[in-house]
Design a protein around this motif. Structure first.
Motif, PDB file in Angstrom:
ATOM      1  N   ASP A  38      29.415  64.636  90.293  1.00 65.65           N
ATOM      2  CA  ASP A  38      28.626  65.600  91.054  1.00 65.65           C
ATOM      3  C   ASP A  38      28.743  66.982  90.429  1.00 65.65           C
ATOM      4  OD1 ASP A  38      28.378  63.486  92.780  1.00 65.65           O
ATOM      5  OD2 ASP A  38      29.304  64.478  94.497  1.00 65.65           O
ATOM      6  N   ASP A  40      29.661  70.228  91.844  1.00 64.34           N
ATOM      7  CA  ASP A  40      30.328  70.669  93.071  1.00 64.34           C
ATOM      8  C   ASP A  40      30.328  72.189  93.143  1.00 64.34           C
ATOM      9  OD1 ASP A  40      31.240  68.069  94.070  1.00 64.34           O
ATOM     10  OD2 ASP A  40      32.488  68.048  92.276  1.00 64.34           O
ATOM     11  N   SER A  65      18.774  67.764  93.817  1.00 64.61           N
ATOM     12  CA  SER A  65      19.829  66.769  93.647  1.00 64.61           C
ATOM     13  C   SER A  65      19.260  65.366  93.502  1.00 64.61           C
ATOM     14  CB  SER A  65      20.767  66.837  94.858  1.00 64.61           C
ATOM     15  OG  SER A  65      21.781  65.864  94.774  1.00 64.61           O
ATOM     16  N   ARG A  72      21.702  64.920  88.305  1.00 58.57           N
ATOM     17  CA  ARG A  72      23.023  64.737  88.900  1.00 58.57           C
ATOM     18  C   ARG A  72      22.973  64.954  90.411  1.00 58.57           C
ATOM     19  NH1 ARG A  72      27.389  64.460  85.587  1.00 58.57           N
ATOM     20  NH2 ARG A  72      27.083  65.060  83.408  1.00 58.57           N
ATOM     21  N   PRO A  73      23.910  64.304  91.136  1.00 63.39           N
ATOM     22  CA  PRO A  73      24.078  64.640  92.551  1.00 63.39           C
ATOM     23  C   PRO A  73      24.715  66.017  92.683  1.00 63.39           C
ATOM     24  CG  PRO A  73      25.706  63.017  91.865  1.00 63.39           C
ATOM     25  CD  PRO A  73      24.803  63.207  90.701  1.00 63.39           C
ATOM     26  N   GLU A  75      26.730  68.536  95.243  1.00 67.49           N
ATOM     27  CA  GLU A  75      27.468  68.649  96.495  1.00 67.49           C
ATOM     28  C   GLU A  75      27.692  70.136  96.763  1.00 67.49           C
ATOM     29  OE1 GLU A  75      31.809  67.509  98.383  1.00 67.49           O
ATOM     30  OE2 GLU A  75      30.780  66.014  97.136  1.00 67.49           O
ATOM     31  N   GLY A  98      25.516  66.432 100.463  1.00 70.70           N
ATOM     32  CA  GLY A  98      25.889  65.472  99.431  1.00 70.70           C
ATOM     33  C   GLY A  98      24.894  64.333  99.437  1.00 70.70           C
TER      34      GLY A  98
END
Length: 253
Positions: A38, A40, A65, A72-73, A75, A98
């Motif tokens: 992630d 972040d 996201s 990419r994710p 968060e 998320g």
């Protein structure tokens, strides 16, 4: 524009003068991003977000996201500074986005304020990483987290984590390795480094599933995961062994 810049711009546009700073944390500051890591980000604010701000963040993040080889994710954690400075446990988070929340958020749900023990880990990594995206150095806005609260934060999320074991095996195994590693070493390690430490302390029969999870983390995106039937049969015995070891650490917390 890359995802990180898009996310920072979104946060800045939505929060305006409420925003005190945004900070990178997670794998990006602990040792480098793996293929499925992630992005972040912690945002620190003066005041809680209102309804319109929550909705605008969700709508923007749903676009930015993702879970693909090229996206990419993200968060994003938002915390009001007065909720974590002075520090107390459990801290209250103001907003959390998320990818695991995508379906709920697409259905109209909005992240609300609530207890967020994991903020102990987030704040610690933000301070260690010292990577402002906007705002001053994080030490000007945040206090260090006591080690006892790091331990508490590590273990309190275990029941929720285990509920995802069959659907998110790789992430759960690596997170459990980190939960064990953090109170044992006093350090928050990357998932692969935590797995390396854990494998060195496990009996041989419980190493293969964690080694496989580590290798997947370093080389594959989520949609490319493959688990043999033999490895699947070793997952629960491995988890039970690690949980026993974590439980032995609790009195020291």
């Amino acid at each position: 524009m890359d995802q990180l810049a898009q996310t920072v711009d979104l946060v800045r546009d939505v929060m305006g003068p409420k925003l005190l700073g945004t900070y990178l944390h997670g794998s990006a500051v602990l040792g480098g991003l793996a293929p499925a890591s992630d992005l972040d980000i912690l945002a620190i604010t003066r005041r809680s977000l209102d309804e319109a701000e929550r909705r605008a963040l969700v709508e923007g993040l749903l676009e930015i996201s993702g879970l693909t080889p090229t996206v990419r994710p993200v968060e994003l954690t938002v915390v009001v500074q007065s909720e974590v400075r002075p520090w107390r446990f459990p801290p209250t988070g103001d907003f959390l986005y998320g990818e695991w929340l995508r379906e709920e958020l697409q259905a109209g749900g909005l992240p609300r304020p609530g207890p967020m023990p994991d903020l102990a880990l987030v704040v610690t990594v933000v301070l260690v990483g010292d990577h402002p995206l906007t705002g001053p150095p994080p030490a000007e806005l945040l206090n260090p987290v006591p080690h006892t609260d790091l331990v508490r934060a590590s273990v309190e999320g275990i029941p929720e984590l285990l509920a995802d074991l069959d659907d998110d095996t790789r992430n759960v195994l690596l997170t459990l390795a980190r939960v064990w590693t953090t109170p044992s070493t006093g350090e928050i390690k990357t998932k692969d480094a935590a797995a390396d430490w854990a494998m060195a302390h496990l009996p041989p029969e419980h190493r293969p599933v964690l080694e496989h999870a580590r290798n997947l983390y370093l080389t594959c995106h989520y949609q490319d995961e493959v688990w043999s039937e033999e490895l699947k049969g070793q997952v629960h015995p491995h988890v039970n062994d690690v949980l026993t070891r974590i439980d032995h650490l609790r009195p020291q917390a």
